[in-house]
Every structure is written in structure tokens, then in C-alpha cells.
Design a protein around this motif. Sequence first.
Motif, PDB file in Angstrom:
ATOM      1  N   UNK A  80      84.844  64.076  90.279  1.00  0.00           N
ATOM      2  CA  UNK A  80      83.995  64.993  91.026  1.00  0.00           C
ATOM      3  C   UNK A  80      83.386  66.000  90.053  1.00  0.00           C
ATOM      4  N   UNK A  81      82.220  66.524  90.427  1.00  0.00           N
ATOM      5  CA  UNK A  81      81.514  67.475  89.568  1.00  0.00           C
ATOM      6  C   UNK A  81      80.811  68.499  90.449  1.00  0.00           C
ATOM      7  N   UNK A  82      80.772  69.739  89.986  1.00  0.00           N
ATOM      8  CA  UNK A  82      80.086  70.809  90.713  1.00  0.00           C
ATOM      9  C   UNK A  82      79.134  71.520  89.766  1.00  0.00           C
ATOM     10  N   UNK A 138      85.645  52.937  91.680  1.00  0.00           N
ATOM     11  CA  UNK A 138      85.763  54.361  91.375  1.00  0.00           C
ATOM     12  C   UNK A 138      85.151  55.149  92.521  1.00  0.00           C
ATOM     13  N   UNK A 139      85.510  56.430  92.599  1.00  0.00           N
ATOM     14  CA  UNK A 139      85.041  57.261  93.688  1.00  0.00           C
ATOM     15  C   UNK A 139      84.767  58.668  93.172  1.00  0.00           C
ATOM     16  N   UNK A 140      84.492  59.583  94.080  1.00  0.00           N
ATOM     17  CA  UNK A 140      84.251  60.974  93.685  1.00  0.00           C
ATOM     18  C   UNK A 140      83.118  61.592  94.472  1.00  0.00           C
ATOM     19  N   UNK A 141      82.419  62.527  93.839  1.00  0.00           N
ATOM     20  CA  UNK A 141      81.307  63.202  94.485  1.00  0.00           C
ATOM     21  C   UNK A 141      80.717  64.239  93.549  1.00  0.00           C
ATOM     22  N   UNK A 142      79.442  64.543  93.747  1.00  0.00           N
ATOM     23  CA  UNK A 142      78.739  65.521  92.911  1.00  0.00           C
ATOM     24  C   UNK A 142      78.086  66.555  93.815  1.00  0.00           C
ATOM     25  N   UNK A 143      78.414  67.823  93.569  1.00  0.00           N
ATOM     26  CA  UNK A 143      77.774  68.929  94.281  1.00  0.00           C
ATOM     27  C   UNK A 143      76.677  69.472  93.382  1.00  0.00           C
ATOM     28  N   UNK A 144      75.429  69.321  93.810  1.00  0.00           N
ATOM     29  CA  UNK A 144      74.275  69.626  92.974  1.00  0.00           C
ATOM     30  C   UNK A 144      73.452  70.770  93.563  1.00  0.00           C
ATOM     31  N   UNK A 145      72.618  71.328  92.721  1.00  0.00           N
ATOM     32  CA  UNK A 145      71.664  72.355  93.133  1.00  0.00           C
ATOM     33  C   UNK A 145      70.270  71.751  92.986  1.00  0.00           C
ATOM     34  N   UNK A 146      69.941  70.873  93.940  1.00  0.00           N
ATOM     35  CA  UNK A 146      68.715  70.083  93.831  1.00  0.00           C
ATOM     36  C   UNK A 146      67.593  70.582  94.732  1.00  0.00           C
ATOM     37  N   UNK A 158      68.134  70.356  84.266  1.00  0.00           N
ATOM     38  CA  UNK A 158      68.137  68.904  84.093  1.00  0.00           C
ATOM     39  C   UNK A 158      67.406  68.214  85.217  1.00  0.00           C
ATOM     40  N   UNK A 159      68.071  67.272  85.865  1.00  0.00           N
ATOM     41  CA  UNK A 159      67.449  66.525  86.956  1.00  0.00           C
ATOM     42  C   UNK A 159      68.509  65.733  87.689  1.00  0.00           C
ATOM     43  N   UNK A 160      68.169  65.317  88.912  1.00  0.00           N
ATOM     44  CA  UNK A 160      68.963  64.330  89.628  1.00  0.00           C
ATOM     45  C   UNK A 160      68.032  63.226  90.103  1.00  0.00           C
ATOM     46  N   UNK A 161      68.593  62.038  90.288  1.00  0.00           N
ATOM     47  CA  UNK A 161      67.845  60.913  90.828  1.00  0.00           C
ATOM     48  C   UNK A 161      68.473  60.537  92.167  1.00  0.00           C
ATOM     49  N   UNK A 162      67.701  60.717  93.250  1.00  0.00           N
ATOM     50  CA  UNK A 162      68.144  60.386  94.609  1.00  0.00           C
ATOM     51  C   UNK A 162      67.087  59.477  95.220  1.00  0.00           C
ATOM     52  N   UNK A 163      67.473  58.292  95.661  1.00  0.00           N
ATOM     53  CA  UNK A 163      66.481  57.226  95.836  1.00  0.00           C
ATOM     54  C   UNK A 163      66.231  56.754  97.258  1.00  0.00           C
ATOM     55  N   UNK A 164      66.854  57.329  98.249  1.00  0.00           N
ATOM     56  CA  UNK A 164      66.651  56.805  99.598  1.00  0.00           C
ATOM     57  C   UNK A 164      65.387  57.384 100.237  1.00  0.00           C
ATOM     58  N   UNK A 198      73.803  71.478  97.699  1.00  0.00           N
ATOM     59  CA  UNK A 198      74.176  72.732  98.348  1.00  0.00           C
ATOM     60  C   UNK A 198      73.388  73.904  97.772  1.00  0.00           C
ATOM     61  N   UNK A 199      72.145  73.637  97.374  1.00  0.00           N
ATOM     62  CA  UNK A 199      71.307  74.708  96.825  1.00  0.00           C
ATOM     63  C   UNK A 199      71.130  75.837  97.829  1.00  0.00           C
ATOM     64  N   UNK A 200      71.138  75.518  99.115  1.00  0.00           N
ATOM     65  CA  UNK A 200      70.948  76.534 100.150  1.00  0.00           C
ATOM     66  C   UNK A 200      72.263  77.184 100.579  1.00  0.00           C
ATOM     67  N   UNK A 201      73.365  76.722 100.033  1.00  0.00           N
ATOM     68  CA  UNK A 201      74.679  77.278 100.379  1.00  0.00           C
ATOM     69  C   UNK A 201      75.496  77.533  99.121  1.00  0.00           C
ATOM     70  N   UNK A 202      74.993  78.385  98.215  1.00  0.00           N
ATOM     71  CA  UNK A 202      75.735  78.644  96.973  1.00  0.00           C
ATOM     72  C   UNK A 202      77.113  79.237  97.268  1.00  0.00           C
ATOM     73  N   UNK A 203      78.048  78.930  96.382  1.00  0.00           N
ATOM     74  CA  UNK A 203      79.398  79.449  96.544  1.00  0.00           C
ATOM     75  C   UNK A 203      80.248  78.691  97.539  1.00  0.00           C
ATOM     76  N   UNK A 204      79.763  77.542  98.016  1.00  0.00           N
ATOM     77  CA  UNK A 204      80.524  76.738  98.978  1.00  0.00           C
ATOM     78  C   UNK A 204      80.680  75.318  98.464  1.00  0.00           C
ATOM     79  N   UNK A 205      81.597  74.599  99.086  1.00  0.00           N
ATOM     80  CA  UNK A 205      81.760  73.167  98.827  1.00  0.00           C
ATOM     81  C   UNK A 205      81.465  72.421 100.126  1.00  0.00           C
ATOM     82  N   UNK A 206      81.268  71.111 100.073  1.00  0.00           N
ATOM     83  CA  UNK A 206      80.960  70.371 101.302  1.00  0.00           C
ATOM     84  C   UNK A 206      82.078  70.500 102.339  1.00  0.00           C
TER      85      UNK A 206
END
Length: 473
Positions: free
Chosen positions: A251-253, A289-297, A161-167, A313-321
Motif C-alpha cells: 500500500x502507498x499513500x 499480489x494486492x494492496x492499494x494506492x491513495x493518491x492526490x489526483x 508526478x502523474x497517475x495513469x487511470x484508464x477506465x 482523496x485529493x478532496x479529503x486530505x488527511x483521511x484514508x479510504x
Amino acid sequence: MTKTPRVIAAVALTATAGLLVSAAPAGATAVRYTPGAPGAGDPYFPDMGNGGYDVSHYDVGLKYDPATKGIQAVTAIKARATQNLSRFNLDFLGPLKISALRVNGAKAAYKRTGAQELEITPPKGLRENRKFTVTVAYSGVPHTINDDALGTSGWIPTADGAVMLNQPFGAATVYPVNDHPTDKATYSFTLTAPKDLTTLAGGDFAGKATKGGWTVSHWRMRQPMASELSMIAIGRYDVISSTAKGVPNITATDQGLGITAAQGQDFHRQTADIQDFLAANFGKYPFSSTGGIVAKAGVGYALETQGRPMYDLARRPGTIPRPGLIAHELAHQWFGDSVTPERWADIWLNEGFATYSEWMLAEKQDGKPVQESFDEVYATPADDDLWKPKTADPGRDNIFHGTVYDRGAMTLHALRKAIGEKDFAKLLKAWHTANRDGNASSQDFIRFSEKLSGEQLDALFQKWVYTSGKPSL
């Protein structure tokens, strides 16, 4: 009360480029229309943002097609003219092809100019203080920005898919926008993708439906948001939803990261717990609302996207923040998202508070005093690059420099020691309360700190944020 006679007249273009003057009956004053500025006046990013109007709401409808990796989209914008406008600009960057553009329901002329300008000429001038709408239909594969100094942003393809990150300026790769932090607006997202994919955005989840193999999800950001903080994620995610003290927590992983169900639950719980810790120090959580998304971007950073931070966390698979990172991005919901800098030079007000929040959490969870965190950074040799930029004016290519983060946090600790524990604790809550949903500058913060504490603080801030080199203690 008497009414001013309504003037109905054709609008004629004068010889001055972009200038419109409406004809007027005898005795009435002709209305002079001029173009809105093609930038918001930020010296770091002169092409970002535009003048002449203020946006109140973006409604982004976007359909993602895995077969083409592209999108079909319609963005509707509600705005108010802040001058008599003959034409105005939006930021729109990259190869997306416009198929229709209307202003107040009527076809409008447009052209793509400069680095990222979408120049729009409505069929007639827009009067100052009048509300208007812009609707743009477009399609294609959005652009990804790769900046040598600032990294990757905008529309970022992923494996599924894709992610949109804008900063700082990626939003314009996905939707037409007044792309500067000073023009905050509410948002709605309607996201369509094949039913085997999940679609996510910041803000409140407003329902979804599946029909004909496609799922449509709806999201609402009901508080004002800077465009650099908007977010979309499309892909295969494991999603957990609950309510934390009355605030929906989603939250989503990414399933491609190998994160276990137990780890996903732990990330979800830590998000709620750390948010509660920050709220005790900063005041009520500012969004609905709150939460967080762990992506492989593959971008190599986390981002404080409003209401739902994104962690790559594409460089740290198998982990959470890690907890400190969660604290950093959630602290931004107060400092950076709810209270947003007026100019990019003021970004230390984001990152200094967020880094200081990491130090505060380390004290609570690990028993490591904030002073010890300060001392560790201060031990950095005087010839290190950390001390070279000015914290409150680091330069365009240094807005993510270590000084903005670490020296920004050190400035807050120096302030704490100068004004005392009681006033500093008051400041952490009062600064957000006074500026919630708005913008503020470094000078605003200095004046606010002086008024709250009764101290004269020019020398402190001159040393810590306006002077390069390692400050003396």
C-alpha cells in the motif's frame, strides 16, 4: 505425417485497399491477407479495440522526466494473428510522437488515423495463428481525457508526478494497445524516475535499482488483465509492504495528503482484513499480489486497478479510504478484474457485485442487515433518475450511472431471495471460479444462475436489469 511444402514468395498489393495476396507456385493456393478490423465491435465505444489478432503480453518501459512532465517509452507487444493479416491497428491516442516501429524486428509502415487508430502495415503479411511482436518507441507529454459524461482518465499529472487511470479508454494515451476488455493480457512495467520519486504499478514488485540519480522499478502482472485496469503512479509516496496469508500486500499513500504514519498502517491493515472477508465469501483471492494506492489526483473517484486499487482523496486530505470503499474496490478484483464483462453494457456485473460487497461488510462490521441496505435504496421515489436507465444496457454515457451500482446490487439481492441462501452463497464463489481470467455477459450470468439454482429466472432479470422504471416487489 507429410509436410506441406513451404511457400516462399514476395507479397504483392492488389487494387483492393489493404488486401494482400501472396504469389504461389503452380498447384498451390495463394494466401489471401486482409486488414484487421479497426474496432472490437462494442457499440458503446466503436473505436476501442481492434480485430485480427490477440495480445498475450505487454512490456511497457517508461521513463518520466519532471523537467518536461513528459515520458520516453518503448512498448513491446506479443500477439497472435487470428486471421491472415495484411495490416492491423492498435489504439494510440494523443500527441505522443513515434520514433520507431517494428514488427518482428523489421521496420513497418504506420499512420495515425481516425479518433485513436495506429494503423500498422508490416513488410509482409502475418499468417493466421502465427505469433508476432510489435515494438513501438515514442515520447512526449501524454494526453489527459476529459469526457463530460465519463470524467477524467488516461495520463493525469499530479503535483510531483502523474497517475495513469484508464477506465474506460485511457490506456491508449500512454501506450499502444488493443484497448478493449475482451483482449486481456499479462503485463510487465519497467518504470524510471528521479530517485526522490516513487514509481508504482499493479502486480508483483520485481525489484528496483538506483544509478546516476535515477531509480528503475520492475512490476509484473502475471494474470490476464484488461487494459482499462492497468495502472501507474509516480510521485512522493509512503509505501508499506507485508504479506497477508501468503499474498504480498503493498500500500502507498501520497505524502501531499497529510496522512499520518498511523493512518497509513490502518489503511494497510484494513486492506488485508477486508480482502480476507471477501475471500471467505467469494473464494481465493484471484491475483498474486494486492494492496492499494491513495493518491492526490483530483479525479474524484476510486478505481479497481488490477491487484492494487487506486483511491483519489485529493478532496479529503488527511483521511484514508472508508471501509466500504475498500470493500467495493477489492470486490472488483473478483468481479470486474478477474471476471470481466464482454461489453461495456454489462458493467453492472462489476458494480452490482462491488456495491453488494459494501452491504455485506456493513452487515458484518456495523450489524446493518443487507436487507436494510436494499430497503434504503428501494425507498428512492419512482420518478427519480435512479430508475430511468436499463441496468444491463444503460447507454454509453451512463456506464457509471447510479442504477448500474445500486440497482445492480438490488438485482443480486432479489436473486438471493429467489434462489435461497444456500444457492446464493454457492453462486458467489462458483461464478468467479467458472469464469476466472475471462469475460462474461449478462446472459451468461443469467444462464449460470438458472443452471446452479434449477430456477427459471427470466422474469426476475427482465424486471430488474432489462426494463427501465422502478420494479415492483
